[in-house]
Design a protein around this motif. Structure first.
Motif, PDB file in Angstrom:
ATOM      1  N   HIS A 122       0.858  -1.191   0.000  1.00  0.00           N
ATOM      2  CA  HIS A 122       0.000   0.000   0.000  1.00  0.00           C
ATOM      3  C   HIS A 122       0.890   1.236   0.000  1.00  0.00           C
ATOM      4  O   HIS A 122       1.810   1.331   0.810  1.00  0.00           O
ATOM      5  CB  HIS A 122      -0.891  -0.048   1.245  1.00  0.00           C
ATOM      6  CG  HIS A 122      -1.867   1.073   1.374  1.00  0.00           C
ATOM      7  ND1 HIS A 122      -2.306   1.831   0.324  1.00  0.00           N
ATOM      8  CD2 HIS A 122      -2.523   1.571   2.474  1.00  0.00           C
ATOM      9  CE1 HIS A 122      -3.171   2.736   0.749  1.00  0.00           C
ATOM     10  NE2 HIS A 122      -3.313   2.600   2.045  1.00  0.00           N
ATOM     11  N   GLU A 182       0.096   4.435   0.645  1.00  0.00           N
ATOM     12  CA  GLU A 182      -0.181   5.579   1.521  1.00  0.00           C
ATOM     13  C   GLU A 182       1.020   5.759   2.458  1.00  0.00           C
ATOM     14  O   GLU A 182       1.646   4.789   2.895  1.00  0.00           O
ATOM     15  CB  GLU A 182      -1.487   5.382   2.309  1.00  0.00           C
ATOM     16  CG  GLU A 182      -1.927   6.688   2.960  1.00  0.00           C
ATOM     17  CD  GLU A 182      -3.388   6.731   3.403  1.00  0.00           C
ATOM     18  OE1 GLU A 182      -4.071   5.690   3.388  1.00  0.00           O
ATOM     19  OE2 GLU A 182      -3.850   7.838   3.772  1.00  0.00           O
ATOM     20  N   ASP A 242       1.761   6.363   5.458  1.00  0.00           N
ATOM     21  CA  ASP A 242       2.005   5.736   6.771  1.00  0.00           C
ATOM     22  C   ASP A 242       2.689   4.377   6.598  1.00  0.00           C
ATOM     23  O   ASP A 242       3.243   3.836   7.554  1.00  0.00           O
ATOM     24  CB  ASP A 242       0.720   5.611   7.605  1.00  0.00           C
ATOM     25  CG  ASP A 242      -0.462   5.074   6.837  1.00  0.00           C
ATOM     26  OD1 ASP A 242      -0.517   5.233   5.607  1.00  0.00           O
ATOM     27  OD2 ASP A 242      -1.359   4.489   7.481  1.00  0.00           O
ATOM     28  N   HIS A 243       2.692   3.846   5.366  1.00  0.00           N
ATOM     29  CA  HIS A 243       3.363   2.561   5.098  1.00  0.00           C
ATOM     30  C   HIS A 243       4.517   2.685   4.100  1.00  0.00           C
ATOM     31  O   HIS A 243       5.359   1.807   4.042  1.00  0.00           O
ATOM     32  CB  HIS A 243       2.348   1.529   4.595  1.00  0.00           C
ATOM     33  CG  HIS A 243       1.134   1.495   5.454  1.00  0.00           C
ATOM     34  ND1 HIS A 243       1.191   1.132   6.787  1.00  0.00           N
ATOM     35  CD2 HIS A 243      -0.151   1.844   5.224  1.00  0.00           C
ATOM     36  CE1 HIS A 243      -0.018   1.256   7.321  1.00  0.00           C
ATOM     37  NE2 HIS A 243      -0.844   1.686   6.388  1.00  0.00           N
ATOM     38  N   HIS A 277      -8.153   0.410   0.548  1.00  0.00           N
ATOM     39  CA  HIS A 277      -9.052   1.507   0.236  1.00  0.00           C
ATOM     40  C   HIS A 277      -8.465   2.484  -0.776  1.00  0.00           C
ATOM     41  O   HIS A 277      -9.055   3.551  -1.021  1.00  0.00           O
ATOM     42  CB  HIS A 277      -9.416   2.256   1.539  1.00  0.00           C
ATOM     43  CG  HIS A 277      -8.244   2.989   2.151  1.00  0.00           C
ATOM     44  ND1 HIS A 277      -8.218   4.373   2.266  1.00  0.00           N
ATOM     45  CD2 HIS A 277      -7.037   2.569   2.619  1.00  0.00           C
ATOM     46  CE1 HIS A 277      -7.091   4.762   2.814  1.00  0.00           C
ATOM     47  NE2 HIS A 277      -6.352   3.692   3.045  1.00  0.00           N
ATOM     48  N   ASP A 282      -4.079  -2.208   5.192  1.00  0.00           N
ATOM     49  CA  ASP A 282      -5.075  -1.603   6.089  1.00  0.00           C
ATOM     50  C   ASP A 282      -6.229  -2.559   6.413  1.00  0.00           C
ATOM     51  O   ASP A 282      -7.009  -2.298   7.345  1.00  0.00           O
ATOM     52  CB  ASP A 282      -5.666  -0.340   5.452  1.00  0.00           C
ATOM     53  CG  ASP A 282      -4.692   0.829   5.441  1.00  0.00           C
ATOM     54  OD1 ASP A 282      -3.779   0.858   6.284  1.00  0.00           O
ATOM     55  OD2 ASP A 282      -4.849   1.714   4.583  1.00  0.00           O
ATOM     56  N   HIS A 340      -1.926  -1.969  10.739  1.00  0.00           N
ATOM     57  CA  HIS A 340      -2.215  -1.179  11.947  1.00  0.00           C
ATOM     58  C   HIS A 340      -2.845  -2.092  12.995  1.00  0.00           C
ATOM     59  O   HIS A 340      -3.753  -2.867  12.680  1.00  0.00           O
ATOM     60  CB  HIS A 340      -3.248  -0.081  11.668  1.00  0.00           C
ATOM     61  CG  HIS A 340      -2.827   0.952  10.682  1.00  0.00           C
ATOM     62  ND1 HIS A 340      -1.849   1.880  10.935  1.00  0.00           N
ATOM     63  CD2 HIS A 340      -3.303   1.238   9.440  1.00  0.00           C
ATOM     64  CE1 HIS A 340      -1.726   2.685   9.879  1.00  0.00           C
ATOM     65  NE2 HIS A 340      -2.593   2.310   8.961  1.00  0.00           N
TER      66      HIS A 340
HETATM   67 FE1  FEO Z   1      -4.281   3.609   3.856  1.00  0.00          FE
HETATM   68 FE2  FEO Z   1      -2.693   2.832   6.781  1.00  0.00          FE
HETATM   69  O1  FEO Z   1      -2.943   3.687   5.148  1.00  0.00           O
END
Ligand code: FEO
Length: 403
Positions: free
Chosen positions: A81, A83, A85-86, A147, A166, A227
């Motif tokens: 992913h 995004e 945060d990753h 997502h 996620d 997460h």
């Molecule tokens: Fe969709 Fe934890 O980033």
């Protein structure tokens, strides 16, 4: 010894992520219990890093990796992913590790290039594709729009671990890595909040994925999201999947979310009378005054509601600003199968109430009768009308649920 160490989670897989105890705002979603960014290191004959962590946590991840292996020995990175945060630590990780290959979905490749502008050499993998990295065997399962367009799961066959980015995750900072170590109520609330704030608009695709899941014939022992805790027993794996199914189905439930704000307590009196009417019919209401309630908690309440009633004063020919904020956020998350109505107090124009009604219509919420607009301060008769709105809403909900 390193300041941070890897945690062994299966025969070959180590957790090398980071714990963000202080996170309280995840792009507008309040994260009162913090979060984790889970990254994983697979120690086969050719080591593989699965996902990375948010950029400020790069050193923590590297320290955990160094506690078991020289980072340069990692041969592959899989990015499930993009995004940040990753992927935030991915550019630095590539610089230090010099992996032979970095894998991502086709959309992941495009997204990583557009984020970092580094002309990464990404090897694209497609849904259903099996690939071996040394003696480690993987299957790629693209989960587009769950997502983001790039999102994918990777299944590590050797140990039966599904790396689900996620998917099935939650914002919960913890050193207890296993879901089975946590209170069910906390897991349920944080998983619901995550679903409501991140996955809800993609409910149709969630159901499709859950329906397809058995056809993948995975020998699943562990679900490892990016997460929060890891789902570690057949029971909690089945539980979270069933919850996801229920949340995605969005069937009407016997609860009313009353989202309101107030200037001089008139709209508040109306909201309380509505709730009391619903209570007299045995239906629970949740009053959310938006000056004091966060939009992310509000959508979490709506996730398990069958009705959304919105109370707003009119301020300068608009909805009260907190209500405009809440409705903008709720609309984007596309809740389905709700009934609702607007109500509120006004001085010399009813625009706020009309705009709230329009917002409900835009969300395809089935309206109950007409909005209730009260000039300045509600009379007893006005409050009885509000009570009747609560009763009527409750009756319609009960009827919908039993038929
Ligand atoms: Fe969709 Fe934890 O980033």
């Amino acid at each position: 010894m390193q300041p941070y160490e890897a945690i062994k989670i299966t025969e070959h897989v180590y957790w090398v992520g980071a714990i963000d105890w202080d996170l309280r705002n995840f792009h507008g979603y309040n994260t009162l219990r913090g979060s984790t960014y889970n990254a994983f290191l697979i120690l086969g004959d050719k080591p593989v890093l699965v996902d990375t962590v948010k950029a400020p946590f790069f050193q923590e991840m590297m320290s955990r990796i160094r506690s078991i292996i020289e980072p340069e020995k990692i041969q592959y990175i899989i990015s499930n992913h993009s995004e940040m945060d990753h992927s935030g630590s991915l550019p630095q990780a590539i610089e230090v590790i010099h992996p032979e290959k970095v894998f991502a979905s086709k959309m992941g490749d495009a997204a990583l290039q557009a984020h970092f502008h580094k002309n990464f050499n990404i090897t694209e993998i497609a849904s259903g594709q099996k690939f071996n990295l040394g003696n480690s065997k993987f299957v790629c399962l693209e989960t587009r729009m769950l997502h983001w367009p790039d999102s994918m799961f990777t299944f590590f066959e050797n140990d039966g671990v599904l790396f689900s980015q996620d998917g099935f995750g939650m914002h919960l900072a913890t050193t207890n890595f296993w879901a089975s170590q946590h209170e069910t109520g906390i897991l349920r609330y944080e998983a619901a909040k995550y679903f409501a704030n991140i996955l809800l608009p993609y409910s149709t695709m969630v159901l499709k994925l859950l329906d397809q899941f058995p056809t993948f014939k995975l020998t699943l022992k562990l679900i490892a999201p990016d997460h929060g805790p890891l789902w570690d027993t057949p029971e909690n794996i089945q539980w979270i999947m069933q919850l996801w199914r229920e949340w995605a189905e969005q069937k009407p439930l016997p609860k009313i979310s009353i989202v309101y704000d107030t200037m001089w307590e008139s709209t508040e009196k109306m909201a309380k009378a509505v709730a009391d009417g619903a209570m007299s019919e045995g239906v629970h209401s949740k009053l959310l005054r938006m000056t004091d309630s966060h939009r992310a908690d509000t959508i979490t309440e709506i996730l398990e509601s069958g009705a959304l009633l919105v109370g707003t004063p009119t301020l300068n020919q608009q909805m009260f600003p907190t209500i405009a904020d809440a409705l903008c956020y709720i609309k984007g998350l596309k809740p389905k199968n709700l009934i609702g109505q607007a109500f509120g107090s006004y001085g010399w124009g009813q625009e706020g109430i009309k705009l709230a009604k329009q917002a409900l219509e835009d969300m395809q919420i089935k309206l109950i009768g007409e909005p209730i607009a009260v000039n300045y301060v509600p009379t007893e008769e006005d409050l009885v009308k509000c009570r009747m709105l609560g009763q009527q809403t409750a009756k319609i909900l009960k009827n919908e649920i039993t038929t």
